[in-house]
Design a protein around this motif. Sequence first.
Motif, mmCIF file in Angstrom:
data_model
loop_
_atom_site.group_PDB
_atom_site.id
_atom_site.type_symbol
_atom_site.label_atom_id
_atom_site.label_comp_id
_atom_site.label_asym_id
_atom_site.label_seq_id
_atom_site.Cartn_x
_atom_site.Cartn_y
_atom_site.Cartn_z
ATOM 1 N N ARG A 16 -1.852 4.321 -19.358
ATOM 2 C CA ARG A 16 -2.554 3.043 -19.210
ATOM 3 C C ARG A 16 -2.265 2.119 -20.386
ATOM 4 N NH1 ARG A 16 -7.064 5.054 -18.511
ATOM 5 N NH2 ARG A 16 -8.124 4.745 -20.491
ATOM 6 N N SER A 24 4.403 -0.123 -6.187
ATOM 7 C CA SER A 24 4.484 -0.645 -7.555
ATOM 8 C C SER A 24 5.905 -0.564 -8.093
ATOM 9 C CB SER A 24 3.536 0.144 -8.468
ATOM 10 O OG SER A 24 2.194 0.031 -8.037
ATOM 11 N N GLU A 56 1.764 7.601 -10.781
ATOM 12 C CA GLU A 56 0.563 7.256 -10.034
ATOM 13 C C GLU A 56 0.222 8.402 -9.081
ATOM 14 O OE1 GLU A 56 1.093 3.599 -8.015
ATOM 15 O OE2 GLU A 56 1.299 2.387 -9.827
ATOM 16 N N ARG A 90 -1.035 -3.741 -11.966
ATOM 17 C CA ARG A 90 -1.282 -2.778 -10.893
ATOM 18 C C ARG A 90 -1.003 -1.343 -11.383
ATOM 19 N NH1 ARG A 90 0.067 -2.904 -4.892
ATOM 20 N NH2 ARG A 90 0.969 -0.882 -4.384
ATOM 21 N N ARG A 92 -3.780 -0.259 -13.867
ATOM 22 C CA ARG A 92 -5.058 0.071 -13.231
ATOM 23 C C ARG A 92 -4.990 1.390 -12.466
ATOM 24 N NH1 ARG A 92 -7.596 -4.923 -10.094
ATOM 25 N NH2 ARG A 92 -9.247 -3.360 -9.980
ATOM 26 N N ARG A 93 -3.800 1.742 -11.983
ATOM 27 C CA ARG A 93 -3.662 2.977 -11.216
ATOM 28 C C ARG A 93 -3.302 4.180 -12.084
ATOM 29 N NH1 ARG A 93 -0.900 1.625 -5.360
ATOM 30 N NH2 ARG A 93 -2.304 -0.096 -4.792
ATOM 31 N N SER A 94 -3.088 3.948 -13.363
ATOM 32 C CA SER A 94 -2.758 5.062 -14.255
ATOM 33 C C SER A 94 -4.008 5.884 -14.534
ATOM 34 C CB SER A 94 -2.167 4.547 -15.567
ATOM 35 O OG SER A 94 -0.933 3.874 -15.337
ATOM 36 N N VAL A 95 -3.851 7.196 -14.469
ATOM 37 C CA VAL A 95 -4.988 8.097 -14.655
ATOM 38 C C VAL A 95 -5.179 8.439 -16.129
ATOM 39 C CG1 VAL A 95 -5.934 10.352 -14.059
ATOM 40 C CG2 VAL A 95 -4.681 9.029 -12.341
ATOM 41 N N ASP A 116 0.806 -1.211 0.000
ATOM 42 C CA ASP A 116 0.000 0.000 0.000
ATOM 43 C C ASP A 116 0.844 1.268 0.000
ATOM 44 O OD1 ASP A 116 -2.325 -1.443 -0.040
ATOM 45 O OD2 ASP A 116 -2.612 -1.422 2.135
#
Length: 456
Positions: free
Chosen positions: A329, A33, A388, A318, A321-324, A28
Amino acid sequence: MAFETRDLADGTRDWVADTTATVRGWLDHPRGSQALLLTSVALLLFMGSMMVLSASSVLSYTRYNGNSYMIFLRQAAFIVVGVVLAAILAVVPPERVRRVSVLLVLLSFAGLLLTFTSFGMTVNGNRNWLAIGPFQGQPSEFAKLAIVWWGARILADHDRELDQLRRILPYLTVSGLLIALTVLQGDLGSSVVMAAIVGTVLWVAGVPLQVFVGIGGTAAVAVGILIVTTPYRVMRMVAFLRPQPGVNDANYQAMMGTYALASGGWWGHGLGGSVQKWGGLPEAHTDYILAVIGEELGLWGTLSVVALFALVGWAGIRIMRRSVRPYQRFLAAGTTGWILFQAFVNISVVLRVWPVMGVPLPFISAGGSAVVATLMAVGLLMSCARTEPAAIAERERRARARAHQHNIGRVSAVVDGRGGPVDSATASAAERRGRAEGRGGTAPGGRRQKGTERSR
């Protein structure tokens, strides 16, 4: 980051829950990552270097006049180059290097076309090598990176209109031409990997299902035609579908790889103890290096490689999925799909659940252009991880903390005139000022000296 240890009813500690909480806390972390990706890739590179040295020592000794380390040293040099390029791409924001992808596409086309000239070199029946002076490499490896990098840019520019075929047609055209040139070289393995990259990026981009199915069906038909129209590919397919107990030309390499894996058992013969690398197994240090790993390090060594690739895939998904932003992405999706699919094909070939196909194992197999291109892709993936939202917020927090500490240090160096210590720069400045005014400077306590030139 501290975690409390849970106590059970009998007074003992719940180590499983404590360890799980600790690992979850690490993951977390805003840079979780990055740490996951960096650790898994570093371990794969270390194992790959070690196994290249072991698997290539005999071949290197016979090919380079008694030098058992030549292939390993060359691979180590390419790893250093790849790590440097990956580090540069990792620290630069991905948005700033988008235009470089166009140059890479042009260079990939030029490299693939040059293989059909006198600069091209045929290896194992495939004219997919380029030799210019002392440098040799496979342009198709950088074509994979071009498809990932440039494709992410093109698709991100029309993220909200990807349901229209005209928006994805430029990406399909350029990628199709790169794949076609690779097929003409005879390199079906790299062509399949490149097609898988295109499919992965389009899937993540949300292309309509009918378009996706149409592209996949066309690619499958093309691969089938390429197989049935080439005699040695037909032999490989027949050997795969009907494996023979004996050793012949069609299944020789696959059988030798199976023998190597079977002889390794649970723990293997120890590092350097391979028998097949003495000439029984072709491409022992490249496409079939996993068989040498199984022979020397056993089942647990092979499973360790699979686990490390699973960690790379987990880190890539991971990050994706966390890329804005869509560009990041798609870039993360293409890189992750490339590494995972190529590793899957190589491992499946060695295990005889996939027809023989000349695809190296990423980070493990010997090959300069392959490791440089793959490490550059990892650098781009690391750059996406650094963007991220949590990672950006954490860097900004640390920057504010450093600025605060710097300001505290500057304030502490200022004297408040109550007899405190004076830094040398302040004292010398005050003394020069006093001399200019004809007052003879200052006393050690900061007080003026008694008497002036006028009174004298």
